[in-house]
Design a protein around this motif. Structure first.
Motif, PDB file in Angstrom:
ATOM      1  N   GLN A  84      62.534 -47.620 125.353  1.00 56.92           N
ATOM      2  CA  GLN A  84      61.829 -47.861 124.098  1.00 56.92           C
ATOM      3  C   GLN A  84      62.773 -48.544 123.115  1.00 56.92           C
ATOM      4  OE1 GLN A  84      60.059 -44.306 122.563  1.00 56.92           O
ATOM      5  NE2 GLN A  84      58.832 -43.913 124.394  1.00 56.92           N
ATOM      6  N   SER A  86      63.047 -49.728 118.928  1.00 57.20           N
ATOM      7  CA  SER A  86      62.513 -49.477 117.592  1.00 57.20           C
ATOM      8  C   SER A  86      63.290 -50.303 116.580  1.00 57.20           C
ATOM      9  CB  SER A  86      62.605 -47.994 117.230  1.00 57.20           C
ATOM     10  OG  SER A  86      61.904 -47.199 118.162  1.00 57.20           O
ATOM     11  N   SER A  93      58.321 -50.881 110.125  1.00 57.66           N
ATOM     12  CA  SER A  93      58.898 -50.284 111.328  1.00 57.66           C
ATOM     13  C   SER A  93      58.061 -50.700 112.531  1.00 57.66           C
ATOM     14  CB  SER A  93      58.965 -48.757 111.224  1.00 57.66           C
ATOM     15  OG  SER A  93      57.662 -48.206 111.124  1.00 57.66           O
ATOM     16  N   HIS A  95      57.767 -49.857 116.815  1.00 53.30           N
ATOM     17  CA  HIS A  95      58.147 -49.087 117.996  1.00 53.30           C
ATOM     18  C   HIS A  95      57.453 -49.716 119.207  1.00 53.30           C
ATOM     19  CE1 HIS A  95      59.732 -45.798 115.446  1.00 53.30           C
ATOM     20  NE2 HIS A  95      58.723 -46.128 114.670  1.00 53.30           N
TER      21      HIS A  95
END
Length: 388
Positions: A84, A86, A93, A95
Motif C-alpha cells: 500500500q 499513501s 490524502s 491511499h
C-alpha cells in the motif's frame, strides 16, 4: 636619523600586510541543494505466531508539508503481500492498494475559519462499487451526503444498486435540529431520522422511521444519566408490539450503579473504585447469573485482578508488575479454556516504537494448556524503527 625614522613606519606596515596575507581565507559556505534528501523512517515488525514481517517506510516531503508512506508484508519465503502507498498532507490524502487496485482520496478545506468542506472518494477498479462522500459545515449549519453504487455486470442482466444518505443539522445556540436521510434505490427503502435538543443540550429526542413507513417511529430520549428507546417490533405470537430498551447510570455509595434493559433481559451492575481497590458485582435477570470482579493494587507497580462467575463456576485471574513505562510483566489463568499464560513487555505496551529504548519493542508470550503441558508454546513479537 631622518632616514631611520622614515623607515620605521614603512617596516611596520610591511609586516602588517604580510600578516594579513598569511591569514587563511574563510571556508566557502556550504552548498544547499534545491531538493535535499528527506529523512527516511523504517519500521519493521515480526510476529512469530504468523511468521510474517510487516514493514512501513515513510518520509516527509516539501519541508514537512507532506508525507509519503509505503507498507507491505513478507513471509519466510520472501513473498510480498498487501503493498500500500499513501500520500498525506494537511488538505489532501491518497491511499492506494496495489493488489486490490483500490484508491481512497480525501480532501478537506477551510475558508475564513467559518466554512469547512470535506470530500471522500472511494474508487475500486476491480470492484463495481463506487462511494462518494461530501460534507460542508459552518458554525450554525452542516450538511453531508454519501452515495454508494454497485453495478453488477457479471450476469447477462446487469443490475444496479445505489445507496444515498443525507445528514443535515441546524444549531441555533439553544435549539439543535438534526435531520438524517438514508435511501436504498434498488429496494426502494430508506430511513429518516430527526434529532432535536430540548431545554438543555444534554437532553435530546430522536425520532426515526423507515421509508415507506410500516408502523410507529422509533423514539429515543437521551439524558445525562442514560437513554431510553421505544420502538415497534414483530413477534411470533403478536404481529407488532412495543419494545423498550434503556440504560441508566447513577452514583451510589461512592460508586456507579448501572441498570440496562434489553430484549426482556435486565442487567444490574455496580462499580466501586478507589486508589487501591475496585469491586464490580453484577446480576442478570431472569437468568439469575451472578458474577463479580475484584481488583487490588498493592503499590504503584503491582496489581491483581480476579473474576468469578457463580452460574458457570468459571474464574480468571491476572497479575501485573511494571517497572516504569518500558518494562511490564503479566501472568494469568483462565479456567474456562484451561490455559495459563505469562507475558513480558520491553517497551511501552500501548506506545510507539519511537518512544521505546533503542526505538525497539519486544514481547514474549508463554501459553501453557492445563490438559497438555507438553504442547506449551512460546511466542514473541519484535518491533524496531530506524531513522536515516
Amino acid at each position: 636619523m631622518v632616514e631611520s625614522c622614515c623607515q620605521g613606519p614603512t617596516t611596520t606596515a610591511t609586516v602588517a600586510t604580510t600578516c594579513v596575507n598569511n591569514t587563511p581565507p574563510p571556508p566557502p559556505p556550504p552548498q544547499t541543494s534545491l531538493f535535499p534528501r528527506p529523512a527516511l523512517r523504517v519500521t519493521s515488525e515480526f510476529d512469530s505466531e504468523s511468521s510474517l514481517l510487516f514493514h512501513k517506510i515513510s518520509c516527509k516531503l516539501l519541508d514537512s508539508l507532506a508525507k509519503l508512506k509505503l507498507s507491505f508484508r513478507n513471509d519466510s519465503r520472501g513473498q510480498i503481500s498487501d503493498p500500500q502507498i499513501s500520500f498525506l498532507s494537511k488538505h489532501l490524502s491518497l491511499h492506494y492498494d496495489l493488489e486490490e487496485r483500490n484508491a481512497l482520496l480525501k480532501a478537506n478545506f477551510t475558508f475564513d475559519d467559518r466554512l469547512h468542506f470535506q470530500a471522500t472518494q472511494d474508487l475500486k477498479l476491480q470492484d463495481p462499487t463506487r462511494s462518494l462522500h461530501l460534507g460542508c459545515s459552518t458554525k450554525y449549519f452542516s450538511i453531508s451526503c454519501t452515495s454508494q453504487s454497485d453495478d453488477d455486470t457479471s450476469t447477462s442482466t446487469s443490475t444496479s444498486t445505489s445507496t444515498r444518505s443525507i445528514l443535515s443539522s441546524i444549531n441555533l445556540d439553544t435549539i439543535f435540529l438534526s435531520i438524517k436521510y438514508h435511501h436504498l434505490t434498488r429496494a426502494q427503502q430508506g430511513e429518516v431520522a430527526v434529532v432535536a435538543n430540548l431545554a438543555h443540550p444534554s437532553y435530546k429526542l430522536e425520532l426515526s422511521s423507515a421509508v415507506p413507513s410500516a408502523g410507529l417511529p422509533k423514539a429515543t430520549f437521551k439524558f445525562p444519566a442514560g437513554e431510553i428507546s421505544v420502538e415497534e417490533k414483530e413477534d411470533e405470537q403478536v404481529k407488532r408490539a412495543l419494545s423498550v430498551t434503556g440504560i441508566v447510570k447513577a452514583h451510589l455509595l461512592n460508586g456507579v450503579c448501572t441498570a440496562q434493559y434489553r430484549d426482556d433481559d435486565f442487567n444490574l451492575r455496580y462499580s466501586y473504585k478507589d486508589e487501591e481497590m475496585s469491586f464490580i458485582p453484577s446480576i442478570s435477570l431472569p437468568s439469575n447469573a451472578v458474577s463479580f470482579a475484584f481488583k487490588r493494587r498493592f503499590g504503584p507497580s503491582d496489581k491483581l485482578s480476579y473474576w468469578y462467575n457463580f452460574d458457570s463456576s468459571c474464574w480468571s485471574t491476572v497479575y501485573k508488575h511494571t517497572v516504569g513505562k518500558d518494562l511490564k510483566f503479566k501472568a494469568g489463568y483462565d479456567s474456562e479454556v484451561g490455559l495459563g499464560w505469562a507475558s513480558l513487555w520491553l517497551g511501552d505496551e500501548d506506545g510507539k516504537a519511537k518512544t521505546a529504548p533503542m526505538k525497539m519493542k519486544v514481547q514474549f508470550m508463554l501459553q501453557v494448556p492445563q490438559d497438555d503441558i507438553n504442547s506449551s508454546a512460546l511466542m514473541f513479537r519484535v518491533k524496531k524503527r530506524w531513522d536515516f
